[in-house]
Motif scaffolding. Structure first.
Motif, PDB file in Angstrom:
ATOM      1  N   VAL A  55     -10.847  -9.533  62.624  1.00  0.00           N
ATOM      2  CA  VAL A  55     -10.151 -10.166  63.303  1.00  0.00           C
ATOM      3  C   VAL A  55      -9.210 -11.262  62.614  1.00  0.00           C
ATOM      4  N   GLN A  56      -7.757 -11.260  62.852  1.00  0.00           N
ATOM      5  CA  GLN A  56      -7.284 -12.284  62.218  1.00  0.00           C
ATOM      6  C   GLN A  56      -6.691 -13.362  63.291  1.00  0.00           C
ATOM      7  N   ILE A  57      -7.025 -14.555  62.899  1.00  0.00           N
ATOM      8  CA  ILE A  57      -6.692 -15.795  63.758  1.00  0.00           C
ATOM      9  C   ILE A  57      -5.623 -16.592  62.796  1.00  0.00           C
ATOM     10  N   SER A  58      -4.573 -17.108  63.169  1.00  0.00           N
ATOM     11  CA  SER A  58      -3.672 -17.744  62.393  1.00  0.00           C
ATOM     12  C   SER A  58      -3.098 -18.890  63.290  1.00  0.00           C
ATOM     13  N   ASP A  59      -2.548 -20.024  62.712  1.00  0.00           N
ATOM     14  CA  ASP A  59      -1.657 -21.252  63.090  1.00  0.00           C
ATOM     15  C   ASP A  59      -2.359 -21.591  64.294  1.00  0.00           C
ATOM     16  N   MET A  60      -3.398 -22.290  64.122  1.00  0.00           N
ATOM     17  CA  MET A  60      -4.025 -23.052  65.213  1.00  0.00           C
ATOM     18  C   MET A  60      -3.214 -24.372  65.740  1.00  0.00           C
ATOM     19  N   HIS A  61      -2.802 -24.926  64.441  1.00  0.00           N
ATOM     20  CA  HIS A  61      -2.143 -26.178  64.703  1.00  0.00           C
ATOM     21  C   HIS A  61      -2.692 -27.204  65.559  1.00  0.00           C
ATOM     22  N   ILE A  62      -3.952 -27.613  64.994  1.00  0.00           N
ATOM     23  CA  ILE A  62      -4.773 -28.666  65.929  1.00  0.00           C
ATOM     24  C   ILE A  62      -3.851 -30.115  65.430  1.00  0.00           C
ATOM     25  N   SER A  63      -3.512 -30.742  66.564  1.00  0.00           N
ATOM     26  CA  SER A  63      -2.847 -31.962  66.335  1.00  0.00           C
ATOM     27  C   SER A  63      -2.573 -32.849  67.745  1.00  0.00           C
ATOM     28  N   ASN A  64      -2.045 -33.940  67.571  1.00  0.00           N
ATOM     29  CA  ASN A  64      -1.571 -34.714  68.994  1.00  0.00           C
ATOM     30  C   ASN A  64      -0.505 -34.209  69.507  1.00  0.00           C
ATOM     31  N   ILE A  65       0.093 -33.138  69.064  1.00  0.00           N
ATOM     32  CA  ILE A  65       1.492 -32.953  69.606  1.00  0.00           C
ATOM     33  C   ILE A  65       1.296 -31.894  70.608  1.00  0.00           C
ATOM     34  N   ALA A  66       0.553 -30.760  70.609  1.00  0.00           N
ATOM     35  CA  ALA A  66       0.540 -29.792  71.431  1.00  0.00           C
ATOM     36  C   ALA A  66      -0.923 -29.505  71.813  1.00  0.00           C
ATOM     37  N   SER A  67      -1.253 -28.854  73.039  1.00  0.00           N
ATOM     38  CA  SER A  67      -2.609 -28.766  73.447  1.00  0.00           C
ATOM     39  C   SER A  67      -3.341 -27.764  72.683  1.00  0.00           C
ATOM     40  N   TRP A  68      -4.727 -27.886  72.272  1.00  0.00           N
ATOM     41  CA  TRP A  68      -5.248 -27.038  71.540  1.00  0.00           C
ATOM     42  C   TRP A  68      -6.630 -26.852  72.126  1.00  0.00           C
ATOM     43  N   GLU A  69      -7.041 -27.526  73.224  1.00  0.00           N
ATOM     44  CA  GLU A  69      -8.266 -27.349  73.622  1.00  0.00           C
ATOM     45  C   GLU A  69      -8.729 -25.951  74.198  1.00  0.00           C
ATOM     46  N   TYR A  70      -7.597 -25.386  74.545  1.00  0.00           N
ATOM     47  CA  TYR A  70      -7.816 -23.837  75.282  1.00  0.00           C
ATOM     48  C   TYR A  70      -8.303 -23.075  74.432  1.00  0.00           C
ATOM     49  N   GLN A  71      -7.969 -23.419  72.997  1.00  0.00           N
ATOM     50  CA  GLN A  71      -8.442 -22.446  71.805  1.00  0.00           C
ATOM     51  C   GLN A  71      -9.989 -22.303  71.671  1.00  0.00           C
ATOM     52  N   LYS A  72     -10.551 -23.347  72.316  1.00  0.00           N
ATOM     53  CA  LYS A  72     -12.175 -23.169  72.285  1.00  0.00           C
ATOM     54  C   LYS A  72     -12.762 -21.973  73.249  1.00  0.00           C
ATOM     55  N   GLN A  73     -12.017 -21.758  74.099  1.00  0.00           N
ATOM     56  CA  GLN A  73     -12.526 -20.722  74.942  1.00  0.00           C
ATOM     57  C   GLN A  73     -11.884 -19.285  74.375  1.00  0.00           C
ATOM     58  N   VAL A  74     -10.706 -19.384  73.765  1.00  0.00           N
ATOM     59  CA  VAL A  74     -10.385 -18.181  72.948  1.00  0.00           C
ATOM     60  C   VAL A  74     -11.198 -17.705  72.008  1.00  0.00           C
ATOM     61  N   LEU A  75     -11.609 -18.789  71.102  1.00  0.00           N
ATOM     62  CA  LEU A  75     -12.612 -18.497  70.117  1.00  0.00           C
ATOM     63  C   LEU A  75     -14.061 -17.985  70.747  1.00  0.00           C
ATOM     64  N   GLN A  76     -14.464 -18.318  71.679  1.00  0.00           N
ATOM     65  CA  GLN A  76     -15.519 -17.919  72.221  1.00  0.00           C
ATOM     66  C   GLN A  76     -15.635 -16.482  72.864  1.00  0.00           C
ATOM     67  N   ASN A  77     -14.306 -16.064  73.128  1.00  0.00           N
ATOM     68  CA  ASN A  77     -14.259 -14.815  73.560  1.00  0.00           C
ATOM     69  C   ASN A  77     -14.219 -13.893  72.305  1.00  0.00           C
ATOM     70  N   ILE A  78     -13.514 -14.358  71.275  1.00  0.00           N
ATOM     71  CA  ILE A  78     -13.592 -13.421  70.165  1.00  0.00           C
ATOM     72  C   ILE A  78     -15.331 -13.248  69.396  1.00  0.00           C
ATOM     73  N   GLN A  79     -15.689 -14.340  69.640  1.00  0.00           N
ATOM     74  CA  GLN A  79     -17.186 -14.733  69.163  1.00  0.00           C
ATOM     75  C   GLN A  79     -17.959 -13.251  69.863  1.00  0.00           C
ATOM     76  N   ALA A  80     -17.871 -13.064  71.111  1.00  0.00           N
ATOM     77  CA  ALA A  80     -18.303 -12.292  72.026  1.00  0.00           C
ATOM     78  C   ALA A  80     -18.010 -10.919  71.403  1.00  0.00           C
ATOM     79  N   LEU A  81     -17.132 -10.643  70.756  1.00  0.00           N
ATOM     80  CA  LEU A  81     -16.716  -9.155  70.198  1.00  0.00           C
ATOM     81  C   LEU A  81     -17.669  -8.873  69.091  1.00  0.00           C
ATOM     82  N   SER A  82     -18.290 -10.171  68.343  1.00  0.00           N
ATOM     83  CA  SER A  82     -19.274  -9.701  67.643  1.00  0.00           C
ATOM     84  C   SER A  82     -18.564  -9.055  66.053  1.00  0.00           C
ATOM     85  N   PRO A  83     -17.436  -9.636  65.576  1.00  0.00           N
ATOM     86  CA  PRO A  83     -16.539  -8.805  64.638  1.00  0.00           C
ATOM     87  C   PRO A  83     -17.405  -8.997  63.490  1.00  0.00           C
TER      88      PRO A  83
END
Length: 280
Positions: A55-83
């Motif tokens: 799995v390739q994950i890129s450019d998360m851009h955690i910051s004050n500028i753009a929302s990033w909280e939704y990425q936690k659920q995305v990462l949990q979805n990836i974890q469920a794939l057991s890569p």
């Protein structure tokens, strides 16, 4: 001749369309992640790695500028794939202040690790202001390494017979790819991580043949239908997103990124790439 009523109806309709497009580009598409599934053919791939997932994950851009909280659920979805393998191709944060360290620390428990191997590289935004703050890059690399995500800075590491080479960012003071690329054994199964795809046009590759995984472009982040994106942070404007055959045995894949620098995307949905390793 158009009546005043017809004019007002048309104007209201046009306004509604633009407002709808704005809401979509601001509130919907930036969080509407595509899980792209693709084969990744690698020379000299051992039999026991055929069919494994990277799995390739890129450019998360955690910051004050753009929302990033939704990425936690995305990462949990990836974890469920057991890569088996997970690689991160840079720009963990959009660094402005030390607040980004705290935000990254909050995200660290969610970052996915491969059962056979995990590797990361840094992007230009991980180098702070002017892409030149070596202390910022060192702090981010230390945080990731302490969370069991090795950061390859012009280095290579072999995981379960897959050799991963990580280049430091093209725009950073630490960019120095030639020495590590000169050590690549062509008889091994190799994979290069390189944040900025412009490096693919530089004369640094020492005859390397194989795949390079990049990010950085976000696919342009905003793309008019049927037209190329008007803004790309690369010299080679053909490097938008997706797969490129470069000749001389080299292939490039550019991930559109999971996050955003600015809180808007249009016609360029964020991406997580799920590769299946195959033999050549």
């Amino acid at each position: 001749m158009i009546s005043r009523r017809q004019f007002l109806q048309g104007a209201l309709g046009t306004t509604a369309v633009f407002m709808g497009a704005g809401i979509y580009a601001w509130q919907i598409e930036p969080r509407w992640v595509v899980y792209e599934k693709r084969p990744l053919p690698i020379s000299n791939l051992p039999d026991h790695l055929v069919g494994t997932t990277l799995v390739q994950i890129s450019d998360m851009h955690i910051s004050n500028i753009a929302s990033w909280e939704y990425q936690k659920q995305v990462l949990q979805n990836i974890q469920a794939l057991s890569p088996q393998f997970v690689v991160y191709t840079g720009d963990f944060v959009t660094y402005k202040t030390a607040a980004q360290y705290h935000q990254l620390e909050e995200m660290l428990p969610y970052l996915v690790k491969g059962s056979m191997g995990t590797a990361a590289i840094l992007g230009n935004h991980d180098y702070g202001h002017g892409w030149a703050q070596l202390d910022v890059a060192a702090n981010i690399a230390d945080m990731l390494t302490n969370a069991y995500i090795p950061v390859l800075r012009n280095q290579s590491k072999t995981f379960a017979d897959l050799n991963i080479i990580g280049l430091d960012d093209y725009w950073s003071p630490a960019y120095n790819p030639e020495p590590i690329l000169a050590t690549v054994d062509p008889q091994q199964a190799n994979l290069v991580l390189c944040h900025n795809p412009d490096v693919l046009d530089e004369p640094v590759w020492q005859g390397y043949k194989g795949w390079v995984l990049s990010g950085h472009t976000h696919g342009g982040q905003v793309k008019p239908p049927f037209l190329p994106p008007p803004i790309l942070p690369v010299k080679n404007l053909t490097y938008t997103a997706g797969e490129f055959e470069l000749g001389n045995g080299r292939f490039l894949y550019i991930n559109r990124g999971l996050g955003s620098i600015l809180p808007v995307r249009f016609n360029v949905r964020p991406e997580v790439t799920i590769f299946t390793l195959t033999a050549v």
